[in-house]
Design a protein around this motif. Structure first.
Motif, PDB file in Angstrom:
ATOM      1  N   VAL A   1       2.498  10.482   6.641  1.00 29.10           N
ATOM      2  CA  VAL A   1       2.417   9.942   7.999  1.00 29.10           C
ATOM      3  C   VAL A   1       1.297   8.897   8.012  1.00 29.10           C
ATOM      4  O   VAL A   1       0.151   9.204   7.687  1.00 29.10           O
ATOM      5  CB  VAL A   1       2.154  11.053   9.021  1.00 29.10           C
ATOM      6  CG1 VAL A   1       2.171  10.493  10.446  1.00 29.10           C
ATOM      7  CG2 VAL A   1       3.201  12.154   8.889  1.00 29.10           C
ATOM      8  N   MET A   2       1.641   7.685   8.398  1.00 28.13           N
ATOM      9  CA  MET A   2       0.746   6.545   8.173  1.00 28.13           C
ATOM     10  C   MET A   2       0.158   5.965   9.460  1.00 28.13           C
ATOM     11  O   MET A   2       0.734   6.057  10.533  1.00 28.13           O
ATOM     12  CB  MET A   2       1.502   5.425   7.442  1.00 28.13           C
ATOM     13  CG  MET A   2       1.939   5.781   6.029  1.00 28.13           C
ATOM     14  SD  MET A   2       2.949   4.463   5.282  1.00 28.13           S
ATOM     15  CE  MET A   2       1.832   3.064   5.363  1.00 28.13           C
TER      16      MET A   2
ATOM     17  N   GLY B   1       3.319   6.288  11.867  1.00 25.58           N
ATOM     18  CA  GLY B   1       4.195   7.428  11.614  1.00 25.58           C
ATOM     19  C   GLY B   1       4.839   7.331  10.244  1.00 25.58           C
ATOM     20  O   GLY B   1       4.177   7.025   9.246  1.00 25.58           O
ATOM     21  N   THR B   2       6.162   7.558  10.186  1.00 24.59           N
ATOM     22  CA  THR B   2       6.866   7.550   8.895  1.00 24.59           C
ATOM     23  C   THR B   2       7.772   6.326   8.750  1.00 24.59           C
ATOM     24  O   THR B   2       8.681   6.321   7.927  1.00 24.59           O
ATOM     25  CB  THR B   2       7.700   8.842   8.736  1.00 24.59           C
ATOM     26  OG1 THR B   2       8.603   8.951   9.844  1.00 24.59           O
ATOM     27  CG2 THR B   2       6.789  10.065   8.707  1.00 24.59           C
ATOM     28  N   ARG B   3       7.522   5.305   9.548  1.00 29.73           N
ATOM     29  CA  ARG B   3       8.356   4.093   9.526  1.00 29.73           C
ATOM     30  C   ARG B   3       8.474   3.509   8.118  1.00 29.73           C
ATOM     31  O   ARG B   3       9.558   3.123   7.673  1.00 29.73           O
ATOM     32  CB  ARG B   3       7.741   3.071  10.498  1.00 29.73           C
ATOM     33  CG  ARG B   3       8.028   1.603  10.225  1.00 29.73           C
ATOM     34  CD  ARG B   3       9.365   1.158  10.773  1.00 29.73           C
ATOM     35  NE  ARG B   3       9.492  -0.290  10.718  1.00 29.73           N
ATOM     36  CZ  ARG B   3       9.869  -0.989   9.651  1.00 29.73           C
ATOM     37  NH1 ARG B   3      10.146  -0.367   8.512  1.00 29.73           N
ATOM     38  NH2 ARG B   3       9.990  -2.307   9.692  1.00 29.73           N
ATOM     39  N   TYR B   4       7.386   3.441   7.389  1.00 28.05           N
ATOM     40  CA  TYR B   4       7.393   2.856   6.045  1.00 28.05           C
ATOM     41  C   TYR B   4       7.578   3.914   4.956  1.00 28.05           C
ATOM     42  O   TYR B   4       8.249   3.667   3.960  1.00 28.05           O
ATOM     43  CB  TYR B   4       6.106   2.056   5.806  1.00 28.05           C
ATOM     44  CG  TYR B   4       6.024   0.837   6.685  1.00 28.05           C
ATOM     45  CD1 TYR B   4       6.536  -0.383   6.269  1.00 28.05           C
ATOM     46  CD2 TYR B   4       5.472   0.907   7.964  1.00 28.05           C
ATOM     47  CE1 TYR B   4       6.502  -1.502   7.086  1.00 28.05           C
ATOM     48  CE2 TYR B   4       5.431  -0.197   8.794  1.00 28.05           C
ATOM     49  CZ  TYR B   4       5.949  -1.404   8.355  1.00 28.05           C
ATOM     50  OH  TYR B   4       5.927  -2.493   9.183  1.00 28.05           O
ATOM     51  N   SER B   5       6.974   5.069   5.148  1.00 27.02           N
ATOM     52  CA  SER B   5       7.065   6.098   4.104  1.00 27.02           C
ATOM     53  C   SER B   5       8.496   6.594   3.925  1.00 27.02           C
ATOM     54  O   SER B   5       8.936   6.830   2.795  1.00 27.02           O
ATOM     55  CB  SER B   5       6.124   7.258   4.424  1.00 27.02           C
ATOM     56  OG  SER B   5       6.367   7.779   5.712  1.00 27.02           O
TER      57      SER B   5
ATOM     58  N   VAL C   1       0.828  -1.203   0.000  1.00 28.07           N
ATOM     59  CA  VAL C   1       0.000   0.000   0.000  1.00 28.07           C
ATOM     60  C   VAL C   1       0.866   1.258   0.000  1.00 28.07           C
ATOM     61  O   VAL C   1       0.488   2.286  -0.587  1.00 28.07           O
ATOM     62  CB  VAL C   1      -0.990  -0.012   1.189  1.00 28.07           C
ATOM     63  CG1 VAL C   1      -0.304   0.355   2.494  1.00 28.07           C
ATOM     64  CG2 VAL C   1      -2.174   0.909   0.920  1.00 28.07           C
ATOM     65  N   THR C   2       2.044   1.191   0.626  1.00 34.52           N
ATOM     66  CA  THR C   2       2.954   2.339   0.599  1.00 34.52           C
ATOM     67  C   THR C   2       3.490   2.556  -0.809  1.00 34.52           C
ATOM     68  O   THR C   2       3.629   3.697  -1.271  1.00 34.52           O
ATOM     69  CB  THR C   2       4.108   2.133   1.596  1.00 34.52           C
ATOM     70  OG1 THR C   2       3.578   1.905   2.898  1.00 34.52           O
ATOM     71  CG2 THR C   2       5.006   3.366   1.655  1.00 34.52           C
TER      72      THR C   2
END
Length: 580
Positions: free
Chosen positions: A442-443, A420-424, A114-115
């Motif tokens: 931010v997820m 948060g931004t762990r994946y983005s 999804v990212t």
């Protein structure tokens, strides 16, 4: 629907490998059949329940503004390599290769996919916020599948992913999803609790789990009966049981304790309360460079170490119990006699909050066959680093100050994360802000175990006769059981008319036209768990009566035939209102 048009596959006995009530009843009621370890066929009645669960989920997700899509079950390894989870996930990740020898996996979750979709499709702040969701099959290669669908390898999950401009936006999206989950589980008629949780392998800054309360639950839930406080045992805060440290009243003394290597044995041997002892555990943490770092963790003798909390100690994210050689070098002792006094200066000592406030305590002497009594901080050893290291226990003070905590068991059926931004950041998923500058999205991520909900509901609702479904999940709301359907024209006419009228009124009703004996019919539908039953036979028709019974009622009622339709409709509506 008529029973002859469905597929009923009830069994008198459960399979020998069924350990828990839900597994036994799902097989006996003809909801599932095992194909392989942790992999099941869902028979028509089981699938019907799943579709009802999905309908409630879709209704509330759409109401919350989430947008449904569908992502592939098979995912390329490259995306997981970008985030590092291809290596970190371990053997639960089922890896496969295609004919070109390229690496793929069967999805256990879809953060990476999804990212990737968002970074390719979302360019501007004007497109945010957005929340995508799917209901899709997942696969996790459990080492030991058990409890039927409760811990299977293949399962159905609703997973949703929100994308926002900033942390404030994420908090709003997270709250919207939290509220939607609360409505979903309420509409399903389940007794549940939302609890603070650890993020685990998914990562992020904060999360909460939704647990269906059931004795068979694998998770311990720490909660306060006087407030809304609730947390998974892994994440439950444990306050110090000592408000202040008492002054020292004893001299530190070395005492022989031959063959006493456990705190309980030492306390008994010395005639002291177990609460006066301290348990010392030595861990080794691998470092990027150089030798391993050693940590001695101290908890009171009657408490248990919480390894999730311990992993939050700086430098202990990747740790293990120290080896005998490492223990000997650091403490010159055997494991059963470890203590914080006189250890090597390279050992970092971390004490649980309660231990940090203890005085005159007992600990190992770092010498086989000996312990120290009357040990005190500051005088006999340096002040420790103090952290919350232990599992909560019944009677602990609630962290919100509103009484004492209790512990119950729960089955996790939902989990909401602030990613948060762990994946983005790992995948370069950015948008252009109002100044035209690239910013990481931010997820948030939000999951519900669709098929697991069936097992959880059954664990919560069952008796010696079978399943007791909440009406919103039951495969049928009402069953009509005719006495002599294949022999009496009057019975056939009456039940066919009632069946048609209930269908027209929107009632999910099944007519058992199989011609079975009453005992067989009643046993089957009680096993399957249909909430309401109507019985019509020649004897009742002679008095213009029908028999009506709720699944949990002790006795049936005789209702005038002219009123039975309204009685059924009212009972169904009332049951739905009670859980809405």
């Amino acid at each position: 629907m008529k029973a002859s048009q469905s597929f009923l596959a009830t069994l008198k006995e459960a399979p020998s490998d069924a350990e828990v009530v839900s597994h036994k009843l799902m097989v006996r009621a003809g909801l599932i059949r095992k194909l392989n370890a942790g992999i099941y066929n869902y028979l028509p009645l089981g699938l019907k329940v799943i579709r009802k669960v999905e309908s409630i989920i879709r209704d509330e997700m759409n109401r919350a503004g989430a947008i449904e899509l569908l992502m592939p079950m098979i995912q390329p390894a490259e995306l997981w390599q970008e985030t590092g989870r291809w290596e970190k996930m371990g053997p639960e990740l089922l890896r496969i290769k295609d004919r070109h020898d390229r690496d793929f996996l069967i999805q256990p979750t879809s953060e990476e996919v999804v990212t990737d979709l968002a970074r390719n499709e979302i360019k501007s702040y004007k497109q945010l916020p957005v929340n995508f969701y799917q209901i899709q099959t997942k696969f996790r290669d459990e080492r030991r599948p058990r409890f039927g669908i409760m811990r299977g390898r293949e399962f159905s999950m609703k997973d949703a992913y929100s994308f926002d401009r900033d942390t404030e936006g994420l908090k709003k999206s997270y709250q919207i999803m939290f509220d939607a989950y609360t409505r979903i589980f309420t509409r399903m008629g389940l007794r549940f609790r939302a609890v603070t949780a650890d993020n685990g392998a998914i990562g992020g800054s904060g999360s909460q789990e939704f647990h269906v309360i059931a004795d068979i639950g694998e998770d311990a839930i720490v909660y306060c009966p006087n407030s809304d406080y609730a947390a998974n045992l892994e994440a439950a805060e444990s306050l110090s049981l000592l408000a202040v440290r008492a002054p020292a009243t004893q001299d530190m003394t070395r005492i022989a304790t031959p063959d006493q290597t456990h705190c309980a044995d030492v306390a008994k041997f010395l005639g002291l309360p177990l609460e006066q002892t301290v348990k010392s555990l030595l861990f080794a943490a691998e470092q990027a460079q150089g030798e391993v770092a050693l940590f001695m963790l101290l908890i009171r003798g009657d408490h248990e170490l919480n390894e999730i909390k311990a992993s939050k100690i700086p430098g202990m994210a990747q740790s293990r119990f120290a080896t005998e050689t490492e223990i000997k070098l650091a403490c010159n002792s055997l494991a059963g006699y470890l203590g914080p006094v006189g250890v090597a200066p390279t050992v970092t000592i971390v004490a649980d909050h309660t231990v940090a406030n203890m005085a005159d305590f007992v600990c190992g002497a770092n010498e086989a066959g000996y312990h120290l009594t009357g040990v005190n901080w500051g005088r006999d050893l340096p002040e420790p680093m103090a952290m919350d290291l232990r599992n909560a226990v019944v009677g602990d003070p609630s962290p919100d100050g509103k009484g004492a905590v209790d512990i119950c068991r729960g089955i996790e059926v939902g989990h909401v994360f602030q990613l948060g931004t762990r994946y983005s950041e790992a995948m370069g998923c950015t948008y252009l802000d109002q100044q035209g500058k690239a910013q990481p999205m931010v997820m948030g991520c939000y999951g519900i175990g669709v098929t697991r909900l069936l097992g959880a509901a059954i664990e919560q609702g069952n008796d010696e006769r079978g399943i007791i479904w909440p009406i919103s999940m039951a495969p049928f709301e009402v069953v009509i059981c005719p006495m002599g359907y294949d022999k009496s024209e009057a019975v056939r006419s009456a039940v066919d008319q009632l069946h048609s009228e209930l269908v027209a009124a929107g009632i999910d009703v099944v007519l058992d036209d199989r011609g079975e004996r009453p005992g067989v019919m009643f046993a089957d539908w009680e096993l399957i768990g249909v909430p309401f039953r109507v019985v019509i036979g020649d004897r009742g028709l002679a008095d213009s009566q029908a028999e009506f019974k709720g699944r949990t009622d002790a006795e049936s009622q005789n209702i005038p035939l002219s009123e039975i339709k309204e009685k059924v409709i009212a009972a169904v509506q009332t049951a739905k209102q009670l859980i809405s």
